[in-house]
Design an enzyme around this catalytic site. Structure first.
Site, PDB file in Angstrom:
ATOM      1  N   ASP A 160       0.872  -1.159   0.000  1.00  0.00           N
ATOM      2  CA  ASP A 160       0.000   0.000   0.000  1.00  0.00           C
ATOM      3  C   ASP A 160       0.915   1.216   0.000  1.00  0.00           C
ATOM      4  O   ASP A 160       2.058   1.142   0.465  1.00  0.00           O
ATOM      5  CB  ASP A 160      -0.891  -0.034   1.243  1.00  0.00           C
ATOM      6  CG  ASP A 160      -1.695   1.228   1.399  1.00  0.00           C
ATOM      7  OD1 ASP A 160      -2.384   1.628   0.434  1.00  0.00           O
ATOM      8  OD2 ASP A 160      -1.619   1.850   2.478  1.00  0.00           O
ATOM      9  N   TYR A 174      -0.142   4.964   0.812  1.00  0.00           N
ATOM     10  CA  TYR A 174      -0.423   5.994   1.806  1.00  0.00           C
ATOM     11  C   TYR A 174      -0.498   5.418   3.214  1.00  0.00           C
ATOM     12  O   TYR A 174      -1.340   4.580   3.511  1.00  0.00           O
ATOM     13  CB  TYR A 174      -1.724   6.732   1.468  1.00  0.00           C
ATOM     14  CG  TYR A 174      -1.667   7.414   0.128  1.00  0.00           C
ATOM     15  CD1 TYR A 174      -0.848   8.522  -0.068  1.00  0.00           C
ATOM     16  CD2 TYR A 174      -2.419   6.954  -0.940  1.00  0.00           C
ATOM     17  CE1 TYR A 174      -0.786   9.162  -1.302  1.00  0.00           C
ATOM     18  CE2 TYR A 174      -2.370   7.583  -2.182  1.00  0.00           C
ATOM     19  CZ  TYR A 174      -1.549   8.679  -2.357  1.00  0.00           C
ATOM     20  OH  TYR A 174      -1.484   9.298  -3.569  1.00  0.00           O
ATOM     21  N   ARG A 193      -7.557  12.606   6.847  1.00  0.00           N
ATOM     22  CA  ARG A 193      -7.276  11.224   6.475  1.00  0.00           C
ATOM     23  C   ARG A 193      -8.485  10.323   6.744  1.00  0.00           C
ATOM     24  O   ARG A 193      -8.839   9.478   5.927  1.00  0.00           O
ATOM     25  CB  ARG A 193      -6.045  10.718   7.224  1.00  0.00           C
ATOM     26  CG  ARG A 193      -5.678   9.276   6.933  1.00  0.00           C
ATOM     27  CD  ARG A 193      -5.266   9.062   5.506  1.00  0.00           C
ATOM     28  NE  ARG A 193      -4.831   7.676   5.318  1.00  0.00           N
ATOM     29  CZ  ARG A 193      -4.822   7.069   4.154  1.00  0.00           C
ATOM     30  NH1 ARG A 193      -5.187   7.699   3.055  1.00  0.00           N
ATOM     31  NH2 ARG A 193      -4.427   5.829   4.058  1.00  0.00           N
ATOM     32  N   SER A 196      -2.564   0.883  -4.811  1.00  0.00           N
ATOM     33  CA  SER A 196      -3.052   2.015  -4.034  1.00  0.00           C
ATOM     34  C   SER A 196      -4.412   2.514  -4.472  1.00  0.00           C
ATOM     35  O   SER A 196      -4.783   2.414  -5.642  1.00  0.00           O
ATOM     36  CB  SER A 196      -2.043   3.161  -4.163  1.00  0.00           C
ATOM     37  OG  SER A 196      -2.487   4.316  -3.497  1.00  0.00           O
ATOM     38  N   ASN A 197      -5.116   3.116  -3.508  1.00  0.00           N
ATOM     39  CA  ASN A 197      -6.327   3.866  -3.810  1.00  0.00           C
ATOM     40  C   ASN A 197      -5.996   5.147  -4.560  1.00  0.00           C
ATOM     41  O   ASN A 197      -6.879   5.773  -5.139  1.00  0.00           O
ATOM     42  CB  ASN A 197      -7.073   4.223  -2.519  1.00  0.00           C
ATOM     43  CG  ASN A 197      -8.000   3.127  -2.053  1.00  0.00           C
ATOM     44  OD1 ASN A 197      -8.372   2.238  -2.797  1.00  0.00           O
ATOM     45  ND2 ASN A 197      -8.373   3.188  -0.793  1.00  0.00           N
TER      46      ASN A 197
END
Length: 184
Positions: free
Chosen positions: A9, A11, A40, A114-115
């Site tokens: 991932d 972040y 966040r 990742s998103n």
């Protein structure tokens, strides 16, 4: 376990999302950490809500909307200049200090999953100097993690069976999604 690939991932795992608190503190003294945490939390909440509703937008839009919400909720005035500066911070997040050494230790395929949308991930990875076999974004599938089809991206792109992929995330919900999919 001897994985043939490691998928990370981005972040919160490789890149410290809360370094933005310093810049937030410049704009709103003493409020940076509070703003960073709420920003966040909303960012993640919005990805989950959008996935459930099948209302995908790029992570850059989610991030900007979460910033606007967090500032409004905390009564912090946000103008375009401040928003632009804070969004720029996300393109230059600091790498956690142990990441380069850890990454060099593993002699297997390595990828980011990742998103983040490419407009955020590509400059971030370039800025950090980290090297990967693939940088994969949910933008290809138009749904956010922990949807199973996101983890399939790594299998397809790396050409490695899911049982042979180790997944690394600081986010419990993401690690659980990867585990449910079949990653180690």
């Amino acid at each position: 376990m001897s994985p043939r690939a490691l998928v990370f991932d981005a972040y919160g795992t490789l890149y410290d999302v809360h370094v933005v608190a310093q810049r937030c503190d410049e704009f709103w003294p003493g409020r940076g950490t509070e703003l960073s945490k709420l920003w966040r939390a909303k960012q993640l909440e919005y990805t989950w809500q959008r996935s459930l509703m099948r209302r995908y937008v790029p992570f850059s839009q989610v991030t900007r909307e979460a910033l606007a919400y967090a500032c409004e909720a905390l009564s912090l005035p946000l103008d375009e200049a401040k928003a632009g500066t804070l969004m720029q911070e996300y393109l230059e997040l600091a790498v956690y200090p142990d990441v380069p050494h850890a990454q060099a230790r593993f002699k297997v395929k390595q990828a980011i999953l990742s998103n983040g949308s490419p407009d955020m991930l590509d400059p971030l990875v370039r800025h950090s100097g980290l090297k990967f076999d693939a940088v994969l974004s949910v933008d290809e599938v138009k749904i956010f993690k922990p949807a199973p089809e996101i983890y399939q991206l790594a299998v397809d792109r790396l050409g490695v069976a899911k049982k042979d992929i180790g997944f690394v995330s600081s986010n419990c919900w993401d690690a659980l999604g990867a585990r449910s999919f079949g990653f180690t």
